[in-house]
Design a protein around this motif. Structure first.
Motif, short mmCIF file in Angstrom:
data_model
loop_
_atom_site.label_atom_id
_atom_site.label_comp_id
_atom_site.label_asym_id
_atom_site.label_seq_id
_atom_site.Cartn_x
_atom_site.Cartn_y
_atom_site.Cartn_z
N UNK A 265 23.14 3.56 42.56
CA UNK A 265 23.49 4.97 42.74
C UNK A 265 24.87 5.26 42.17
N UNK A 266 25.79 4.35 42.40
CA UNK A 266 27.14 4.49 41.84
C UNK A 266 27.10 4.47 40.31
N UNK A 267 26.27 3.59 39.76
CA UNK A 267 26.13 3.51 38.30
C UNK A 267 25.60 4.83 37.74
N UNK A 268 24.60 5.39 38.39
CA UNK A 268 24.04 6.66 37.93
C UNK A 268 25.10 7.76 37.96
N UNK A 269 25.86 7.81 39.05
CA UNK A 269 26.91 8.83 39.18
C UNK A 269 27.91 8.73 38.02
N UNK A 270 28.27 7.51 37.64
CA UNK A 270 29.23 7.32 36.56
C UNK A 270 28.61 7.63 35.20
N UNK A 271 27.37 7.24 35.01
CA UNK A 271 26.70 7.51 33.72
C UNK A 271 26.51 9.00 33.48
N UNK A 272 26.24 9.74 34.53
CA UNK A 272 25.99 11.17 34.38
C UNK A 272 27.26 11.95 34.01
N UNK A 273 28.41 11.32 34.11
CA UNK A 273 29.66 11.96 33.70
C UNK A 273 29.92 11.80 32.20
N UNK A 274 29.06 11.00 31.54
CA UNK A 274 29.29 10.68 30.13
C UNK A 274 28.42 11.54 29.23
N UNK A 277 24.69 10.03 27.14
CA UNK A 277 23.89 9.13 27.97
C UNK A 277 23.03 9.99 28.89
N UNK A 278 21.72 9.83 28.80
CA UNK A 278 20.80 10.64 29.59
C UNK A 278 19.98 9.76 30.51
N UNK A 280 16.82 9.36 32.51
CA UNK A 280 15.56 10.09 32.32
C UNK A 280 14.48 9.77 33.35
N UNK A 281 14.75 8.88 34.29
CA UNK A 281 13.80 8.57 35.35
C UNK A 281 14.50 8.71 36.70
N UNK A 282 13.84 9.27 37.70
CA UNK A 282 14.47 9.36 39.02
C UNK A 282 14.94 7.99 39.49
N UNK A 283 16.17 7.90 39.96
CA UNK A 283 16.72 6.62 40.42
C UNK A 283 16.56 6.56 41.93
N UNK A 284 15.56 5.78 42.37
CA UNK A 284 15.24 5.70 43.79
C UNK A 284 15.43 4.30 44.35
N UNK A 285 15.89 3.39 43.50
CA UNK A 285 16.07 2.01 43.96
C UNK A 285 17.24 1.39 43.22
N UNK A 286 17.03 0.21 42.64
CA UNK A 286 18.12 -0.49 41.96
C UNK A 286 17.92 -0.58 40.45
N UNK A 287 16.97 0.20 39.91
CA UNK A 287 16.72 0.24 38.48
C UNK A 287 17.15 1.58 37.91
N UNK A 288 17.87 1.51 36.78
CA UNK A 288 18.39 2.72 36.15
C UNK A 288 17.94 2.73 34.69
N UNK A 289 17.26 3.82 34.29
CA UNK A 289 16.79 3.95 32.92
C UNK A 289 17.53 5.09 32.23
N UNK A 290 18.05 4.79 31.05
CA UNK A 290 18.83 5.78 30.31
C UNK A 290 18.36 5.84 28.87
N UNK A 291 18.70 6.95 28.23
CA UNK A 291 18.43 7.12 26.81
C UNK A 291 19.77 7.29 26.10
N UNK A 292 19.98 6.49 25.05
CA UNK A 292 21.25 6.52 24.32
C UNK A 292 20.98 6.43 22.82
#
Length: 350
Positions: A265-274, A277-278, A280-292
């Motif tokens: 969740x912390x990682x998502x919060x930081x990535x969304x400030x950039x 970096x998009x 693109x999948x709801x983050x509901x656990x410990x996996x984070x998917x991004x498009x770059x």
């Protein structure tokens, strides 16, 4: 910095201590006849608040493939998500262990089986037709390979449908703990209507232990022979039992999963400030998917960052997966964010 998977993490100190304690015994009966192994049925029955039969194995692949082998005959079929782990990441192990049972992929957004598509798959399957594999089981993944989580209500709908159709239900729970924490529910709520669960531990603090948990006692009757035939009855089983016992004692499994989820969740919060970096999948656990951009993906590789990546697309974009484990720290995330920011600074300076 390695965000490739949660199985890159080490072993929880509590589990190492349990292994050491198990090793102090001068001798113990082999092949699961030791006292600790014999206690697992009671331990997991208490955990899930329903009778359970437990068979420890050393890999998630074995857990999934062997569990499914208890559910189907070689001429039958298993419905699963089209991108489920058993479909795309098990090197044919389910087909091999079941003696050739067919896996049929079903569509669904964000890694979840879609109930409408599931019903249509059964409707179109040719049940009773001599020329078609006969569907006998539904396999779902909790947490999904997209990092999403089935709610209790969603699971209820799928298992109710399975019962109506006379189908068994298998759950791939490699990251089951992360789902329990994400939903804030009791573990027992997520296994109602489930016949057999592949209960994961290795990704979340164990050394090399998974559990096949049967809630359908009939499926477990002769399972030990299937496990033995395929080389998955462990001689010194007390070391697997010791890991599993320590894993669920004092909620260690949930504490570990909570840390992994929180850092994600912390990682998502930081990535969304950039910019650039998009998520693109709801983050509901410990996996984070991004498009770059491809350039950023290559830069991250050059800087020694570990992650999974899809192939680059014609539009110059690429999908990446970052996974946080129980030992992933916020400072590790901060280092990743620093590397990403460095890439964009270089671009501006160029």
């Amino acid at each position: 910095m390695d965000f490739t998977s949660d199985n890159i993490c080490g072993v929880s100190t509590e589990i190492l201590a349990a292994l050491s304690l198990a090793n102090e015994a001068e001798a113990a009966a082999p092949y699961g006849a030791d006292a600790m192994s014999m206690s697992l049925d009671t331990l997991f029955s208490d955990l899930f608040k329903r009778p359970a039969r437990v068979f420890p194995v050393v890999t998630g692949t074995a857990a999934n493939a062997l569990a499914l082998s208890a559910c189907v005959q070689p001429w039958q079929a298993i419905l699963t998500h089209e991108k489920a782990h058993i479909e795309v990441m098990e090197c044919g192990a389910p087909e091999f262990m079941t003696g050739g049972a067919k896996l049929i992929g079903v569509a669904g957004d964000n890694g979840k089986l879609d109930l409408v598509a599931l019903k249509k798959a059964v409707q179109d399957s040719g049940q009773g037709c001599i020329h078609r594999s006969q569907i006998a089981c539904i396999s779902l993944t909790q947490t999904t390979d997209a990092g999403t989580v089935y709610t209790v209500a969603e699971l209820q709908e799928i298992t109710d449908f399975a019962r109506e159709q006379g189908l068994l239900v298998h759950m791939d729970g490699a990251r089951f703990a992360n789902a329990v924490v994400s939903l804030g529910c009791e573990a027992s709520e997520l296994v109602k209507g489930i016949d057999v669960l592949s209960f994961g531990a290795t990704k979340n603090g164990a050394m090399n232990a998974e559990a096949i948990v049967f809630f359908n006692d009939k499926l477990a009757e002769n399972f030990i022979f299937q496990a033995k035939r395929t080389g998955h009855v462990v001689s010194k089983a007390r070391y697997l039992a010791a890991q599993l016992k320590a894993y669920v004692t004092d909620d260690l499994w949930l504490k570990n999963a909570e840390r992994a989820n929180e850092v994600a969740t912390y990682l998502v919060d930081q990535l969304q400030k950039l910019d650039g970096v998009s998520v693109f999948t709801p983050v509901e656990s410990n996996l984070v998917f991004v498009e770059v951009a491809d350039g950023l993906a290559e830069w991250l590789k050059d800087q020694g960052v570990g992650f999974y990546s899809e192939a680059g697309r014609a539009d110059g974009q690429r999908k990446l997966r970052f996974v946080c484990g129980f030992s992933t720290t916020q400072s590790k995330v901060d280092s990743l964010i620093y590397v990403i920011r460095s890439y964009y600074k270089l671009l501006k300076a160029a």
